[in-house]
Design a protein around this motif. Sequence first.
Motif, PDB file in Angstrom:
ATOM      1  N   ALA A  27      54.415  37.634  26.024  1.00 51.51           N
ATOM      2  CA  ALA A  27      53.919  36.831  24.664  1.00 51.51           C
ATOM      3  C   ALA A  27      55.807  37.087  24.677  1.00 51.51           C
ATOM      4  O   ALA A  27      56.733  35.844  24.733  1.00 51.51           O
ATOM      5  N   GLY A  28      56.053  38.597  24.211  1.00 51.91           N
ATOM      6  CA  GLY A  28      57.753  37.809  24.264  1.00 51.91           C
ATOM      7  C   GLY A  28      58.555  38.156  25.603  1.00 51.91           C
ATOM      8  O   GLY A  28      59.590  37.089  25.185  1.00 51.91           O
ATOM      9  N   GLN A  29      58.339  38.075  26.895  1.00 52.53           N
ATOM     10  CA  GLN A  29      58.447  37.671  27.806  1.00 52.53           C
ATOM     11  C   GLN A  29      58.728  36.388  27.929  1.00 52.53           C
ATOM     12  O   GLN A  29      59.676  36.020  28.642  1.00 52.53           O
ATOM     13  N   PHE A  30      57.703  35.681  27.633  1.00 51.71           N
ATOM     14  CA  PHE A  30      57.836  34.202  27.536  1.00 51.71           C
ATOM     15  C   PHE A  30      58.587  33.635  26.707  1.00 51.71           C
ATOM     16  O   PHE A  30      59.232  32.325  27.003  1.00 51.71           O
ATOM     17  N   TYR A  31      58.631  34.419  25.753  1.00 53.90           N
ATOM     18  CA  TYR A  31      59.756  33.185  24.189  1.00 53.90           C
ATOM     19  C   TYR A  31      61.196  33.852  24.513  1.00 53.90           C
ATOM     20  O   TYR A  31      61.920  32.676  24.378  1.00 53.90           O
ATOM     21  N   LEU A  32      61.416  35.116  24.406  1.00 53.92           N
ATOM     22  CA  LEU A  32      62.625  34.770  24.668  1.00 53.92           C
ATOM     23  C   LEU A  32      63.647  34.717  25.315  1.00 53.92           C
ATOM     24  O   LEU A  32      64.869  33.308  24.810  1.00 53.92           O
ATOM     25  N   PRO A  33      62.751  34.073  26.943  1.00 56.44           N
ATOM     26  CA  PRO A  33      63.883  33.360  27.011  1.00 56.44           C
ATOM     27  C   PRO A  33      64.149  31.969  26.669  1.00 56.44           C
ATOM     28  O   PRO A  33      64.899  31.070  26.691  1.00 56.44           O
ATOM     29  N   ARG A  34      62.909  31.083  26.624  1.00 59.59           N
ATOM     30  CA  ARG A  34      62.882  29.966  25.725  1.00 59.59           C
ATOM     31  C   ARG A  34      64.022  29.852  24.305  1.00 59.59           C
ATOM     32  O   ARG A  34      64.725  29.180  24.439  1.00 59.59           O
ATOM     33  N   LEU A  35      63.863  31.639  23.840  1.00 56.73           N
ATOM     34  CA  LEU A  35      65.167  30.995  22.539  1.00 56.73           C
ATOM     35  C   LEU A  35      66.281  31.318  22.617  1.00 56.73           C
ATOM     36  O   LEU A  35      67.242  30.309  22.617  1.00 56.73           O
ATOM     37  N   GLN A  41      71.841  25.562  23.211  1.00 55.18           N
ATOM     38  CA  GLN A  41      72.331  24.159  22.822  1.00 55.18           C
ATOM     39  C   GLN A  41      73.217  24.378  21.810  1.00 55.18           C
ATOM     40  O   GLN A  41      73.288  23.214  21.086  1.00 55.18           O
ATOM     41  N   VAL A  42      73.456  25.415  20.375  1.00 59.21           N
ATOM     42  CA  VAL A  42      73.784  25.356  19.305  1.00 59.21           C
ATOM     43  C   VAL A  42      75.442  26.321  19.598  1.00 59.21           C
ATOM     44  O   VAL A  42      75.594  26.556  20.600  1.00 59.21           O
ATOM     45  N   THR A  43      76.002  25.488  18.467  1.00 56.02           N
ATOM     46  CA  THR A  43      77.579  26.242  18.209  1.00 56.02           C
ATOM     47  C   THR A  43      77.736  28.253  18.658  1.00 56.02           C
ATOM     48  O   THR A  43      77.605  28.246  16.985  1.00 56.02           O
ATOM     49  N   PRO A  44      78.447  28.593  18.706  1.00 56.40           N
ATOM     50  CA  PRO A  44      78.606  29.580  18.976  1.00 56.40           C
ATOM     51  C   PRO A  44      79.512  29.867  17.484  1.00 56.40           C
ATOM     52  O   PRO A  44      80.024  28.789  17.198  1.00 56.40           O
ATOM     53  N   GLY A  45      78.713  30.708  16.529  1.00 58.42           N
ATOM     54  CA  GLY A  45      79.114  31.584  15.194  1.00 58.42           C
ATOM     55  C   GLY A  45      78.558  30.725  13.460  1.00 58.42           C
ATOM     56  O   GLY A  45      78.861  30.743  12.641  1.00 58.42           O
ATOM     57  N   SER A  46      77.815  29.501  14.510  1.00 58.52           N
ATOM     58  CA  SER A  46      77.305  28.632  13.186  1.00 58.52           C
ATOM     59  C   SER A  46      75.910  29.557  13.193  1.00 58.52           C
ATOM     60  O   SER A  46      75.593  29.817  13.660  1.00 58.52           O
ATOM     61  N   ALA A  47      75.412  28.322  12.042  1.00 57.88           N
ATOM     62  CA  ALA A  47      74.476  29.108  11.053  1.00 57.88           C
ATOM     63  C   ALA A  47      73.554  29.104  11.862  1.00 57.88           C
ATOM     64  O   ALA A  47      72.137  30.492  11.770  1.00 57.88           O
ATOM     65  N   SER A  49      73.526  29.770  15.404  1.00 58.31           N
ATOM     66  CA  SER A  49      73.363  29.916  16.155  1.00 58.31           C
ATOM     67  C   SER A  49      73.121  31.681  15.598  1.00 58.31           C
ATOM     68  O   SER A  49      72.475  32.620  16.091  1.00 58.31           O
ATOM     69  N   ASP A  50      73.825  31.440  14.401  1.00 63.09           N
ATOM     70  CA  ASP A  50      73.391  33.084  13.808  1.00 63.09           C
ATOM     71  C   ASP A  50      71.696  33.675  13.022  1.00 63.09           C
ATOM     72  O   ASP A  50      71.207  34.500  13.419  1.00 63.09           O
ATOM     73  N   LEU A  51      71.018  32.583  12.769  1.00 61.12           N
ATOM     74  CA  LEU A  51      69.562  32.307  12.849  1.00 61.12           C
ATOM     75  C   LEU A  51      69.172  33.015  14.667  1.00 61.12           C
ATOM     76  O   LEU A  51      68.083  33.795  14.377  1.00 61.12           O
ATOM     77  N   PHE A  52      69.180  32.274  15.391  1.00 58.68           N
ATOM     78  CA  PHE A  52      68.729  32.777  16.515  1.00 58.68           C
ATOM     79  C   PHE A  52      68.718  34.259  16.782  1.00 58.68           C
ATOM     80  O   PHE A  52      68.550  35.198  17.420  1.00 58.68           O
ATOM     81  N   ASN A 132      63.430  31.950  32.897  1.00 56.74           N
ATOM     82  CA  ASN A 132      61.861  31.738  31.231  1.00 56.74           C
ATOM     83  C   ASN A 132      60.448  31.403  31.948  1.00 56.74           C
ATOM     84  O   ASN A 132      59.539  31.720  32.347  1.00 56.74           O
ATOM     85  N   GLU A 133      60.667  31.031  34.040  1.00 59.32           N
ATOM     86  CA  GLU A 133      59.566  31.341  35.071  1.00 59.32           C
ATOM     87  C   GLU A 133      59.049  32.362  35.449  1.00 59.32           C
ATOM     88  O   GLU A 133      58.599  32.780  36.116  1.00 59.32           O
ATOM     89  N   VAL A 134      60.663  32.991  35.449  1.00 54.30           N
ATOM     90  CA  VAL A 134      59.652  34.718  35.725  1.00 54.30           C
ATOM     91  C   VAL A 134      58.971  35.262  35.675  1.00 54.30           C
ATOM     92  O   VAL A 134      58.364  36.018  36.507  1.00 54.30           O
ATOM     93  N   PRO A 135      58.688  35.599  34.478  1.00 49.96           N
ATOM     94  CA  PRO A 135      57.789  36.458  33.579  1.00 49.96           C
ATOM     95  C   PRO A 135      56.193  35.681  34.894  1.00 49.96           C
ATOM     96  O   PRO A 135      55.107  36.451  34.650  1.00 49.96           O
ATOM     97  N   THR A 136      56.143  34.524  34.408  1.00 55.12           N
ATOM     98  CA  THR A 136      54.755  33.843  35.120  1.00 55.12           C
ATOM     99  C   THR A 136      54.715  34.311  36.621  1.00 55.12           C
ATOM    100  O   THR A 136      53.402  34.454  36.923  1.00 55.12           O
ATOM    101  N   LEU A 137      56.124  34.212  37.111  1.00 55.69           N
ATOM    102  CA  LEU A 137      55.109  34.352  38.271  1.00 55.69           C
ATOM    103  C   LEU A 137      55.339  36.131  38.487  1.00 55.69           C
ATOM    104  O   LEU A 137      54.070  36.472  39.242  1.00 55.69           O
ATOM    105  N   LEU A 138      55.442  36.584  38.044  1.00 53.97           N
ATOM    106  CA  LEU A 138      55.208  38.005  37.395  1.00 53.97           C
ATOM    107  C   LEU A 138      53.700  38.436  37.763  1.00 53.97           C
ATOM    108  O   LEU A 138      53.278  39.779  37.843  1.00 53.97           O
ATOM    109  N   LEU A 139      53.214  38.033  36.532  1.00 57.99           N
ATOM    110  CA  LEU A 139      52.251  37.858  35.651  1.00 57.99           C
ATOM    111  C   LEU A 139      51.378  37.414  36.670  1.00 57.99           C
ATOM    112  O   LEU A 139      50.133  38.629  37.218  1.00 57.99           O
TER     113      LEU A 139
END
Length: 151
Positions: A27-35, A41-47, A49-52, A132-139
């Motif tokens: 689940a983490g391997q699928f989600y972290l690359p998506r994050l 897509q957000v500005t570095p140093g923005s709120a 970005s800090d949340l991510f 983000n597709e690599v974990p699926t192939l390995l699975l």
Amino acid sequence: MPTIDALAPFYPWTKALHLIAVFAWMAGQFYLPRLYVYHMQVTPGSATSDLFVVMERRLLRAIMNPAMIGAWILGVTLILTPGVVDWHAGWWHMKFAGVIAMSGLHGHLSAARKRFAAGERPRTERYWRAINEVPTLLLIIIVVMVIVKPF
């Protein structure tokens, strides 16, 4: 490889806990690359970005790392359980290679998290979409090897 006879009665529980750990890890391997895609897509140093940064750290430290460690420990325990692995069969080599690759991907994602936290933008959004597709192939490889045992 030598086995430990005392592990045999615990086989169903070991297998169940191993699968639970693997599911959490995946689940983490699928989600972290998506994050990371969204983080790009957000500005570095923005709120945002800090949340991510916080979300990525918590996902890795609270879910992915413990799940990977559990999957490895329980997997080795299964290997040491009599009758689980036929060492003359070839499927387990490919499965093990898939697990090593998954662990390497975990390390890569972990290193990238540190770079994101430092305000860097490692790689590109397109790169993270592909990763983000690599974990699926390995699975797919790992599950087919364990269930079908094609060789």
